[in-house]
Design an enzyme around this catalytic site. Structure first.
Site, PDB file in Angstrom:
ATOM      1  N   SER A 180      68.645  34.442  41.530  1.00 27.76           N
ATOM      2  CA  SER A 180      69.488  35.560  41.123  1.00 27.76           C
ATOM      3  C   SER A 180      68.900  36.933  41.401  1.00 27.76           C
ATOM      4  O   SER A 180      69.646  37.900  41.526  1.00 27.76           O
ATOM      5  CB  SER A 180      69.806  35.448  39.630  1.00 27.76           C
ATOM      6  OG  SER A 180      68.618  35.465  38.852  1.00 27.76           O
ATOM      7  N   HIS A 208      74.712  31.031  40.727  1.00 25.44           N
ATOM      8  CA  HIS A 208      75.090  32.012  41.744  1.00 25.44           C
ATOM      9  C   HIS A 208      75.494  31.354  43.067  1.00 25.44           C
ATOM     10  O   HIS A 208      75.660  32.047  44.069  1.00 25.44           O
ATOM     11  CB  HIS A 208      73.936  32.985  41.990  1.00 25.44           C
ATOM     12  CG  HIS A 208      73.749  33.980  40.885  1.00 25.44           C
ATOM     13  ND1 HIS A 208      74.458  35.158  40.816  1.00 25.44           N
ATOM     14  CD2 HIS A 208      72.947  33.956  39.794  1.00 25.44           C
ATOM     15  CE1 HIS A 208      74.088  35.830  39.743  1.00 25.44           C
ATOM     16  NE2 HIS A 208      73.184  35.124  39.106  1.00 25.44           N
ATOM     17  N   LYS A 239      80.568  33.734  36.494  1.00 29.59           N
ATOM     18  CA  LYS A 239      80.258  34.534  37.679  1.00 29.59           C
ATOM     19  C   LYS A 239      81.426  34.446  38.655  1.00 29.59           C
ATOM     20  O   LYS A 239      82.423  35.128  38.483  1.00 29.59           O
ATOM     21  CB  LYS A 239      78.913  34.104  38.249  1.00 29.59           C
ATOM     22  CG  LYS A 239      77.769  34.434  37.284  1.00 29.59           C
ATOM     23  CD  LYS A 239      76.436  34.042  37.791  1.00 29.59           C
ATOM     24  CE  LYS A 239      75.320  34.545  36.868  1.00 29.59           C
ATOM     25  NZ  LYS A 239      75.381  33.980  35.495  1.00 29.59           N
TER      26      LYS A 239
END
Length: 391
Positions: A180, A208, A239
């Site tokens: 990240s 991610h 996300k």
């Protein structure tokens, strides 16, 4: 007389080091342009990769779920908190990730805590990349397992750790799929091959990567063509999915075990029904089309090349996470504040999240950014970079 002097001193120390940062409050939906204190800023720090946080289909799904189920589930999953919408989300998550089953949690953080503390015992060993997410680190700390840390993406060290761990009952190799802070991708092919050679489990946190890598955003496992060879895929729903929550995609036996033993699952009220419904709508959008993902990657490549052409240090970035490495905490926050003056919100990231001398302004490109907006950021980076002698 009890007082908080030690905490006051700690906060003052953060201010002296340039690491103090008040929480920013926003008065608009998560989007490319957001409003704060009556001012609109171009957002470059959001994890809203695909723009799902404000997507009409997710809004409508949430509204319909409220009308059907109300605003809360009323209990933990094992009592009255499992609604049909939760089970449907898990069914479609498992199909999306190519696994037998999936189990949702309240966040990606609690997923890592719940899964790691359940599967690891005193006779086991966990082998972890040094740059894994804080939730992985904290999850490991909750266990009595032995721990081995290998230097970031160092496969020789990973093999050595596996070789030296032959006597442990269970060996689990843990890695982020996309890291990240640097935006680089784990060497998952090599990790899986080593784990198979030494009879170890593979645990991948795809926070991610889901919605970003792989076919239709299926994640890093799909990206490397490793379906069926990774035992635990962890993901967030906050996300690219654009809502909130976490999940593990796994075999049925692990799901059953977690339902009976994972403390965050057992002792936390389940997701509000509108959250589960919005997440389900996002998964269906991903399955229908990869147009947004293609646009995301086109924007990310364009932006990264533009930043690198300025001579700025983007570290190991190879995804839509594009850090600009500044150095000291003080210089990092000054750089971030100067971008704010230009109309761009790009949060500075400093120690202890990253090393003391590796402060960076971490930018995240989304599918909804236009080329004109990205050009504006690149031009502003050049302006601020020259003022701060980084260029």
């Amino acid at each position: 007389m009890v007082n908080w002097n030690s905490l006051h001193e700690e906060m003052e120390q953060l201010k002296r080091e340039g690491r103090y940062r008040p929480v920013q409050s926003w008065t608009s939906a998560s989007s490319t342009w957001m409003e704060t204190n009556g001012r609109k800023l171009l957002q470059m720090s959001s994890n809203n990769y695909l723009g799902f946080a404000d997507h009409p289909a997710l809004r409508q799904a949430a509204i319909e779920a409220i009308q059907t189920y109300g605003v809360g589930s009323g209990s933990v999953r094992t009592i009255t908190g499992t609604l049909a919408i939760h089970e449907q989300l898990e069914f479609e998550l498992a199909r999306f990730k190519g696994t037998e089953a999936a189990l949702t949690f309240q966040s990606g953080f609690t997923t890592n805590q719940g899964v790691l503390s359940t599967i690891l015992g005193a006779d086991d060993v966990v082998i972890s990349d040094e740059l894994n997410h804080a939730s992985i680190i904290d999850g490991i700390r909750l266990t009595k397992a032995h721990r081995k840390i290998y230097t970031h993406k160092n496969m020789d060290q990973l093999e050595q750790a596996l070789r030296e761990s032959a006597l442990y009952k269970k060996r689990v190799v843990v890695t982020d799929g996309v890291f990240s802070m640097d935006g680089d991708i784990a060497p998952l092919q090599e990790i899986v091959e080593l784990a198979e050679r030494y009879d170890a489990f593979v645990y991948v946190d795809d926070a991610h990567a889901s919605g970003v890598l792989g076919r239709n955003g299926k994640g890093s496992v799909d990206h490397f063509g490793l379906n069926g060879r990774v035992h635990m895929q962890i993901g967030t729903l906050s996300k690219a999915v654009g809502v909130v929550g976490g999940y593990v995609a796994c075999e049925n036996i692990l799901k059953e075990t977690l339902i009976h033993k994972a403390r965050p699952f057992l002792f936390s009220t389940s997701q509000p029904p509108m959250v589960a419904a919005a997440c389900l709508a996002a998964i269906r959008l991903l399955e229908q089309s990869d147009e947004l993902i293609q646009r995301l990657w086109s924007n990310a490549d364009y932006f990264r090349k533009g930043v690198q052409a300025l001579g700025l240090d983007t570290g190991a970035s190879e995804t839509p996470i594009v850090p600009v490495i500044i150095g000291s905490p003080e210089k990092t926050m000054i750089f971030s504040d100067m971008l704010l003056q230009e109309g761009i919100f790009a949060q500075g990231i400093t120690y202890p999240t990253v090393a003391m001398d590796k402060g960076r302004v971490r930018m995240i490109v989304t599918a909804n950014h236009t080329r004109e907006e990205l050009d504006f950021v690149i031009q502003s980076l050049e302006k601020v970079g020259r003022k701060t002698a980084l260029i």
